[in-house]
Write an enzyme that holds these catalytic residues in place. Structure first.
Site, mmCIF file in Angstrom:
data_model
loop_
_atom_site.group_PDB
_atom_site.id
_atom_site.type_symbol
_atom_site.label_atom_id
_atom_site.label_comp_id
_atom_site.label_asym_id
_atom_site.label_seq_id
_atom_site.Cartn_x
_atom_site.Cartn_y
_atom_site.Cartn_z
ATOM 1 N N GLU A 156 0.846 -1.205 0.000
ATOM 2 C CA GLU A 156 0.000 0.000 0.000
ATOM 3 C C GLU A 156 0.873 1.244 0.000
ATOM 4 O OE1 GLU A 156 -0.040 2.075 2.831
ATOM 5 O OE2 GLU A 156 1.166 0.795 4.131
ATOM 6 N N PHE A 157 0.319 2.324 -0.544
ATOM 7 C CA PHE A 157 1.021 3.612 -0.557
ATOM 8 C C PHE A 157 0.086 4.683 -0.005
ATOM 9 C CE2 PHE A 157 2.800 0.924 -3.887
ATOM 10 C CZ PHE A 157 4.145 0.957 -3.562
ATOM 11 N N ARG A 159 -1.048 7.545 2.601
ATOM 12 C CA ARG A 159 -0.532 8.508 3.577
ATOM 13 C C ARG A 159 -1.636 8.816 4.566
ATOM 14 N NH1 ARG A 159 0.360 13.116 -0.407
ATOM 15 N NH2 ARG A 159 -1.498 12.049 -1.126
ATOM 16 N N LYS A 269 9.703 19.531 3.081
ATOM 17 C CA LYS A 269 9.748 20.719 3.937
ATOM 18 C C LYS A 269 10.737 20.400 5.035
ATOM 19 C CE LYS A 269 6.225 23.581 2.749
ATOM 20 N NZ LYS A 269 6.774 23.646 1.402
ATOM 21 N N GLY A 275 8.162 11.512 11.313
ATOM 22 C CA GLY A 275 7.671 10.586 12.334
ATOM 23 C C GLY A 275 6.672 9.657 11.692
ATOM 24 N N CYS A 278 5.472 4.635 9.764
ATOM 25 C CA CYS A 278 6.069 3.969 8.593
ATOM 26 C C CYS A 278 7.542 4.288 8.393
ATOM 27 C CB CYS A 278 5.288 4.346 7.350
ATOM 28 S SG CYS A 278 3.543 3.979 7.519
HETATM 29 C C1 UGA Z 1 4.260 7.366 4.328
HETATM 30 C C2 UGA Z 1 4.395 7.429 2.799
HETATM 31 O O1 UGA Z 1 4.344 8.802 2.360
HETATM 32 C C3 UGA Z 1 3.289 6.633 2.114
HETATM 33 O O2 UGA Z 1 3.501 6.635 0.698
HETATM 34 C C4 UGA Z 1 3.343 5.182 2.649
HETATM 35 O O3 UGA Z 1 2.317 4.394 2.086
HETATM 36 C C5 UGA Z 1 3.172 5.204 4.161
HETATM 37 O O4 UGA Z 1 4.237 5.990 4.735
HETATM 38 C C6 UGA Z 1 3.235 3.772 4.648
HETATM 39 O O5 UGA Z 1 4.277 3.132 4.523
HETATM 40 O O6 UGA Z 1 2.184 3.235 5.028
HETATM 41 P P1 UGA Z 1 2.821 8.723 6.130
HETATM 42 O O7 UGA Z 1 3.747 8.139 7.154
HETATM 43 O O8 UGA Z 1 1.356 8.684 6.370
HETATM 44 O O9 UGA Z 1 3.046 7.991 4.695
HETATM 45 O O10 UGA Z 1 3.159 10.247 5.968
HETATM 46 P P2 UGA Z 1 3.989 11.278 5.086
HETATM 47 O O11 UGA Z 1 3.061 12.342 4.636
HETATM 48 O O12 UGA Z 1 4.816 10.657 4.047
HETATM 49 O O13 UGA Z 1 4.918 11.932 6.211
HETATM 50 C C7 UGA Z 1 5.802 11.164 7.020
HETATM 51 C C8 UGA Z 1 6.526 12.065 7.989
HETATM 52 O O14 UGA Z 1 7.491 12.845 7.302
HETATM 53 C C9 UGA Z 1 5.640 13.074 8.716
HETATM 54 O O15 UGA Z 1 6.089 13.164 10.055
HETATM 55 C C10 UGA Z 1 5.894 14.365 7.983
HETATM 56 O O16 UGA Z 1 5.638 15.501 8.758
HETATM 57 C C11 UGA Z 1 7.372 14.200 7.704
HETATM 58 N N1 UGA Z 1 7.918 15.042 6.640
HETATM 59 C C12 UGA Z 1 7.435 14.973 5.394
HETATM 60 C C13 UGA Z 1 8.990 15.849 6.946
HETATM 61 O O17 UGA Z 1 9.458 15.901 8.082
HETATM 62 N N2 UGA Z 1 9.544 16.601 5.982
HETATM 63 C C14 UGA Z 1 9.101 16.565 4.747
HETATM 64 O O18 UGA Z 1 9.708 17.261 3.911
HETATM 65 C C15 UGA Z 1 8.017 15.755 4.414
#
Ligand code: UGA
Length: 446
Positions: A156-157, A159, A269, A275, A278
């Protein structure tokens, strides 16, 4: 298609409901009878945008139901999807105990069933888990051979915060298969989705998932490393640096004179680090897996090391502004990102742990996550959780914004001229009228 999903957590429930929306008959199985009862009463056990409405629709359409055991199944199923958790153990190794238990139960179930059923892993698992580990358990428990049952892997992908949209409008669907019948079933299941399909063996599908998450995590850590450097140098805004990067045609090619503008550069960003359930666990799992295979896995180590240090970088910035002991801080955002109540590995945990004994007082707010967060860090003398954050703006010297809930934008309506604003998620425009605007990757020295 008639489908059973093992695990009604985040991935299982969203997958089940989205497949049900596509006119499949779905049964979500969960051992927790309270969760099952709540789901059947239309009450999900976690928050996700659009989930309440989708659950209500699918229950009403009578395509979807939750059950507490595969044994209670009331339809003849063709496909069983495993969507149980694959957490990290203390060393960062993947813990396959839920996968093992689910596979054993399914093995017993298919032993009693005469018709051909495909078992498909949706949980994030390391390469060879499906074709070696799960297959072996299924064969042992069922006394059948692959071919008598089917096997595949379909990562799955999703978010958190946009999981339903991500499922209904995917970038691609990865179909990993070990037998032809399963390949055909998965192709049929996903035929309504008009996106690219990558059809591979299970271990390739498994590695696609890890590579995807690790590359995203790598880019976050890389952007954080450069942001920390920009801050040290001073008078550089890391956002300008990223815009410069964005114009390289290998990142952002032109088509018919227009930039394609890949979303990755909007996603990135630099700030307090990633965090969630995943990225941290997946990078650690692949690091340990590679090390066991005799590799150094230096990239994976660095991703984690940079990320672990990022909360301290933020605290350092705050220590530079003034004597923290004199300052009251309003923290907006406790979940690991906006639009979720999930606090797993949230940078806010480390930041509050590092700040709480250094400051006069912390007022902490999140629209959805306070309850979850207090289970990890209970309220204490210097740490108060507040529901109406607007009432605490005037009483605070520093406002620290740790995720981007829309409602935080209301801060712009306050007189902030005597406030420090620390904005590692870049929720606000840096020209906002405050005493000092600070963030990772921007340190305007006069
Ligand atoms: C992530 C992946 O983006 C999904 O594609 C994947 O399916 C999912 O893990 C999974 O394995 O189930 P998710 O953990 O929900 O999804 O969230 P993201 O939006 O990717 O963000 C992850 C973390 O990175 C958050 O804490 C976000 O704030 C942080 N982040 C994101 C940063 O610190 N800097 C950034 O530039 C982007």
């Amino acid at each position: 298609m008639n489908i059973a999903i093992i695990g009604s957590g985040y991935v299982g429930l969203i997958t089940g409901l989205c497949l049900s929306k596509q006119n499949n008959i779905v049964r979500c199985i969960d051992l927790n009878t309270q969760i099952v009862e709540n789901i059947n009463n239309g009450i999900p056990h976690f928050f996700e945008e659009g989930l309440n409405e989708l659950l209500a629709d699918e229950l009403e359409a009578k395509r979807f139901k939750a059950l507490s055991s595969l044994e209670n199944i009331d339809i003849e199923i063709e496909l069983i999807i495993i969507a149980v958790g694959t957490p990290s153990d203390n060393s960062g190794d993947i813990d396959l105990s839920y996968i093992e238990e689910a596979s054993k139960n399914i093995g017993k179930f298919i032993k009693k069933n005469k018709h051909h059923i495909s078992i498909v892993i949706k949980s994030t698992v390391l390469p060879t888990t499906t074709d070696l580990f799960v297959r072996q358990i299924l064969e042992d428990e069922s006394s059948k051979k692959l071919g008598d049952f089917g096997l595949g892997m379909n990562p799955e992908f999703l978010r958190e915060g946009s999981a339903i949209k991500d499922f209904l409008y995917p970038d691609r669907v990865v179909i990993g298969w070990e037998d032809k019948k399963t390949k055909e079933r998965l192709e049929k299941l996903y035929s309504p989705w008009d996106c690219e399909k990558i059809i591979v063996n299970s271990r390739t599908a498994e590695l696609i998932k890890y590579t995807n998450n690790c590359f995203l995590a790598l880019q976050i850590s890389a952007s954080n490393e450069f942001a920390n450097l920009a801050y040290k140098i001073g008078n550089i805004d890391i956002e300008d640096v990223m815009s410069g990067l964005n114009l390289d045609k290998r990142w952002n090619p032109k088509k018919n004179g227009k930039r394609l503008n890949p979303g990755i550069l909007n996603y990135l960003k630099s700030g307090c680090g990633f965090g969630g359930s995943c990225f941290p666990k997946d990078v650690k799992a692949i690091r340990n897996y590679g090390i066991k295979k005799g590799l150094k896995m230096e990239m994976a180590r660095s991703i984690i090391n940079i990320n672990n240090r990022q909360p301290a970088e933020l605290v350092k910035i705050m220590e530079e502004i003034d004597n923290l002991e004199k300052l009251s801080i309003l923290i907006l955002g406790l979940s690991f990102k906006e639009n979720t109540d999930d606090i797993r590995e949230s940078p806010a945990i480390q930041i509050i742990k590092q700040l709480r004994n250094k400051v006069k007082k912390i007022f902490a707010h999140d629209p959805m996550a306070i309850e979850n967060f207090t289970l990890v860090i209970p309220p204490q003398k210097k740490l108060e959780y507040v529901k109406n954050w607007e009432n605490f703006v005037t009483r605070s010297d520093v406002i620290l914004v740790l995720n981007g809930w829309k409602n935080f934008k209301k801060l712009e309506n306050f007189d902030l001229r005597k406030k420090y604003l620390i904005d590692p998620r870049r929720v606000f425009n840096k020209s906002i009228n405050v005493k000092k605007y600070l963030t990772i990757g921007l340190n305007n020295k006069s």
